[in-house]
Design a protein around this motif. Structure first.
Motif, PDB file in Angstrom:
ATOM      1  N   MET A 246       0.818  -1.188   0.000  1.00 40.65           N
ATOM      2  CA  MET A 246       0.000   0.000   0.000  1.00 40.65           C
ATOM      3  C   MET A 246       0.866   1.259   0.000  1.00 40.65           C
ATOM      4  O   MET A 246       0.503   2.247  -0.614  1.00 40.65           O
ATOM      5  CB  MET A 246      -0.922  -0.057   1.231  1.00 40.65           C
ATOM      6  N   LYS A 247       1.992   1.177   0.690  1.00 40.61           N
ATOM      7  CA  LYS A 247       2.871   2.346   0.768  1.00 40.61           C
ATOM      8  C   LYS A 247       3.375   2.744  -0.619  1.00 40.61           C
ATOM      9  O   LYS A 247       3.419   3.934  -0.953  1.00 40.61           O
ATOM     10  CB  LYS A 247       4.054   2.039   1.678  1.00 40.61           C
ATOM     11  N   GLU A 248       3.725   1.752  -1.433  1.00 37.24           N
ATOM     12  CA  GLU A 248       4.234   2.042  -2.775  1.00 37.24           C
ATOM     13  C   GLU A 248       3.180   2.744  -3.622  1.00 37.24           C
ATOM     14  O   GLU A 248       3.486   3.635  -4.407  1.00 37.24           O
ATOM     15  CB  GLU A 248       4.706   0.759  -3.468  1.00 37.24           C
ATOM     16  N   PHE A 249       1.930   2.328  -3.463  1.00 39.21           N
ATOM     17  CA  PHE A 249       0.841   2.951  -4.205  1.00 39.21           C
ATOM     18  C   PHE A 249       0.688   4.420  -3.816  1.00 39.21           C
ATOM     19  O   PHE A 249       0.549   5.285  -4.683  1.00 39.21           O
ATOM     20  CB  PHE A 249      -0.472   2.190  -3.941  1.00 39.21           C
ATOM     21  N   VAL A 250       0.731   4.692  -2.522  1.00 40.20           N
ATOM     22  CA  VAL A 250       0.576   6.071  -2.037  1.00 40.20           C
ATOM     23  C   VAL A 250       1.736   6.934  -2.509  1.00 40.20           C
ATOM     24  O   VAL A 250       1.534   8.064  -2.974  1.00 40.20           O
ATOM     25  CB  VAL A 250       0.449   6.086  -0.494  1.00 40.20           C
ATOM     26  N   VAL A 251       2.947   6.409  -2.436  1.00 34.93           N
ATOM     27  CA  VAL A 251       4.124   7.169  -2.867  1.00 34.93           C
ATOM     28  C   VAL A 251       4.048   7.469  -4.361  1.00 34.93           C
ATOM     29  O   VAL A 251       4.244   8.615  -4.788  1.00 34.93           O
ATOM     30  CB  VAL A 251       5.424   6.401  -2.530  1.00 34.93           C
TER      31      VAL A 251
ATOM     32  N   THR B  24       1.409   7.483  -6.356  1.00 35.15           N
ATOM     33  CA  THR B  24       0.296   8.377  -6.652  1.00 35.15           C
ATOM     34  C   THR B  24       0.609   9.814  -6.251  1.00 35.15           C
ATOM     35  O   THR B  24       0.318  10.753  -7.001  1.00 35.15           O
ATOM     36  CB  THR B  24      -0.983   7.887  -5.946  1.00 35.15           C
ATOM     37  N   ALA B  25       1.217   9.988  -5.091  1.00 35.07           N
ATOM     38  CA  ALA B  25       1.577  11.335  -4.638  1.00 35.07           C
ATOM     39  C   ALA B  25       2.604  11.974  -5.574  1.00 35.07           C
ATOM     40  O   ALA B  25       2.488  13.158  -5.914  1.00 35.07           O
ATOM     41  CB  ALA B  25       2.116  11.290  -3.216  1.00 35.07           C
ATOM     42  N   LEU B  26       3.586  11.193  -5.997  1.00 38.67           N
ATOM     43  CA  LEU B  26       4.585  11.720  -6.930  1.00 38.67           C
ATOM     44  C   LEU B  26       3.955  12.058  -8.276  1.00 38.67           C
ATOM     45  O   LEU B  26       4.308  13.052  -8.912  1.00 38.67           O
ATOM     46  CB  LEU B  26       5.724  10.727  -7.107  1.00 38.67           C
ATOM     47  N   ARG B  27       3.023  11.245  -8.718  1.00 36.07           N
ATOM     48  CA  ARG B  27       2.352  11.484  -9.999  1.00 36.07           C
ATOM     49  C   ARG B  27       1.531  12.773  -9.936  1.00 36.07           C
ATOM     50  O   ARG B  27       1.533  13.580 -10.871  1.00 36.07           O
ATOM     51  CB  ARG B  27       1.465  10.274 -10.286  1.00 36.07           C
ATOM     52  N   ILE B  28       0.823  12.977  -8.822  1.00 29.70           N
ATOM     53  CA  ILE B  28       0.029  14.205  -8.646  1.00 29.70           C
ATOM     54  C   ILE B  28       0.946  15.424  -8.577  1.00 29.70           C
ATOM     55  O   ILE B  28       0.674  16.459  -9.194  1.00 29.70           O
ATOM     56  CB  ILE B  28      -0.867  14.089  -7.402  1.00 29.70           C
ATOM     57  N   ALA B  29       2.046  15.288  -7.835  1.00 29.10           N
ATOM     58  CA  ALA B  29       2.992  16.398  -7.724  1.00 29.10           C
ATOM     59  C   ALA B  29       3.598  16.739  -9.085  1.00 29.10           C
ATOM     60  O   ALA B  29       3.766  17.924  -9.422  1.00 29.10           O
ATOM     61  CB  ALA B  29       4.095  16.047  -6.731  1.00 29.10           C
ATOM     62  N   LEU B  30       3.912  15.724  -9.867  1.00 31.98           N
ATOM     63  CA  LEU B  30       4.466  15.962 -11.206  1.00 31.98           C
ATOM     64  C   LEU B  30       3.447  16.668 -12.092  1.00 31.98           C
ATOM     65  O   LEU B  30       3.793  17.589 -12.834  1.00 31.98           O
ATOM     66  CB  LEU B  30       4.907  14.639 -11.836  1.00 31.98           C
ATOM     67  N   PHE B  31       2.179  16.271 -11.994  1.00 32.06           N
ATOM     68  CA  PHE B  31       1.141  16.940 -12.782  1.00 32.06           C
ATOM     69  C   PHE B  31       0.983  18.399 -12.366  1.00 32.06           C
ATOM     70  O   PHE B  31       0.903  19.285 -13.213  1.00 32.06           O
ATOM     71  CB  PHE B  31      -0.197  16.210 -12.655  1.00 32.06           C
ATOM     72  N   LEU B  32       0.921  18.634 -11.054  1.00 32.85           N
ATOM     73  CA  LEU B  32       0.752  20.016 -10.579  1.00 32.85           C
ATOM     74  C   LEU B  32       1.950  20.887 -10.955  1.00 32.85           C
ATOM     75  O   LEU B  32       1.787  22.056 -11.319  1.00 32.85           O
ATOM     76  CB  LEU B  32       0.519  20.033  -9.074  1.00 32.85           C
ATOM     77  N   GLY B  33       3.152  20.321 -10.897  1.00 29.64           N
ATOM     78  CA  GLY B  33       4.337  21.057 -11.323  1.00 29.64           C
ATOM     79  C   GLY B  33       4.293  21.380 -12.806  1.00 29.64           C
ATOM     80  O   GLY B  33       4.620  22.497 -13.229  1.00 29.64           O
ATOM     81  N   SER B  34       3.869  20.404 -13.594  1.00 26.41           N
ATOM     82  CA  SER B  34       3.741  20.630 -15.042  1.00 26.41           C
ATOM     83  C   SER B  34       2.677  21.674 -15.340  1.00 26.41           C
ATOM     84  O   SER B  34       2.858  22.528 -16.215  1.00 26.41           O
ATOM     85  CB  SER B  34       3.372  19.322 -15.756  1.00 26.41           C
ATOM     86  N   LEU B  35       1.578  21.615 -14.603  1.00 29.62           N
ATOM     87  CA  LEU B  35       0.511  22.591 -14.803  1.00 29.62           C
ATOM     88  C   LEU B  35       0.993  23.998 -14.465  1.00 29.62           C
ATOM     89  O   LEU B  35       0.730  24.950 -15.211  1.00 29.62           O
ATOM     90  CB  LEU B  35      -0.712  22.229 -13.958  1.00 29.62           C
ATOM     91  N   ALA B  36       1.710  24.132 -13.368  1.00 33.51           N
ATOM     92  CA  ALA B  36       2.241  25.447 -12.984  1.00 33.51           C
ATOM     93  C   ALA B  36       3.224  25.962 -14.038  1.00 33.51           C
ATOM     94  O   ALA B  36       3.208  27.144 -14.394  1.00 33.51           O
ATOM     95  CB  ALA B  36       2.920  25.357 -11.627  1.00 33.51           C
ATOM     96  N   LEU B  37       4.069  25.075 -14.551  1.00 35.12           N
ATOM     97  CA  LEU B  37       5.034  25.461 -15.578  1.00 35.12           C
ATOM     98  C   LEU B  37       4.331  25.905 -16.857  1.00 35.12           C
ATOM     99  O   LEU B  37       4.638  26.970 -17.413  1.00 35.12           O
ATOM    100  CB  LEU B  37       5.985  24.298 -15.867  1.00 35.12           C
TER     101      LEU B  37
END
Length: 86
Positions: A1-6, A8-21
């Motif tokens: 479960m930990k791997e899934f959360v990590v 998913t969190a990294l994927r969301i962070a990457l999307f938000l960073g890309s969106l901001a850029l």
């Protein structure tokens, strides 16, 4: 479960960073940003970026899923052989 959360969190962070850029660059160039296009471009960029940047977490998650499937399969086979004996 930990791997899934990590992952998913990294994927969301990457999307938000890309969106901001994308939003920032588009705003600096054009002065206004069509939000739908910014989201679409950020989604594509984050998807492509995750192929390289998130390879390690994705592999860890896949390994965890594979191990869990193997345990479930083994348990199923044990129950099946137990029924055959009865």
């Amino acid at each position: 479960m930990k791997e899934f959360v990590v992952y998913t969190a990294l994927r969301i962070a990457l999307f938000l960073g890309s969106l901001a850029l994308v939003f920032g660059v588009w705003w600096a160039v054009a002065g206004e940003v069509p939000v739908l296009w910014a989201v679409v471009i950020a989604f594509v960029l984050s998807g492509l970026g995750s192929l390289w940047l998130l390879n390690g977490p994705r592999e860890a998650f896949a390994l965890r899923v594979q191990e869990r499937a193997a345990r479930a399969s083994q348990a199923f086979e044990e129950m099946k052989s137990k029924e055959d004996v009865d």
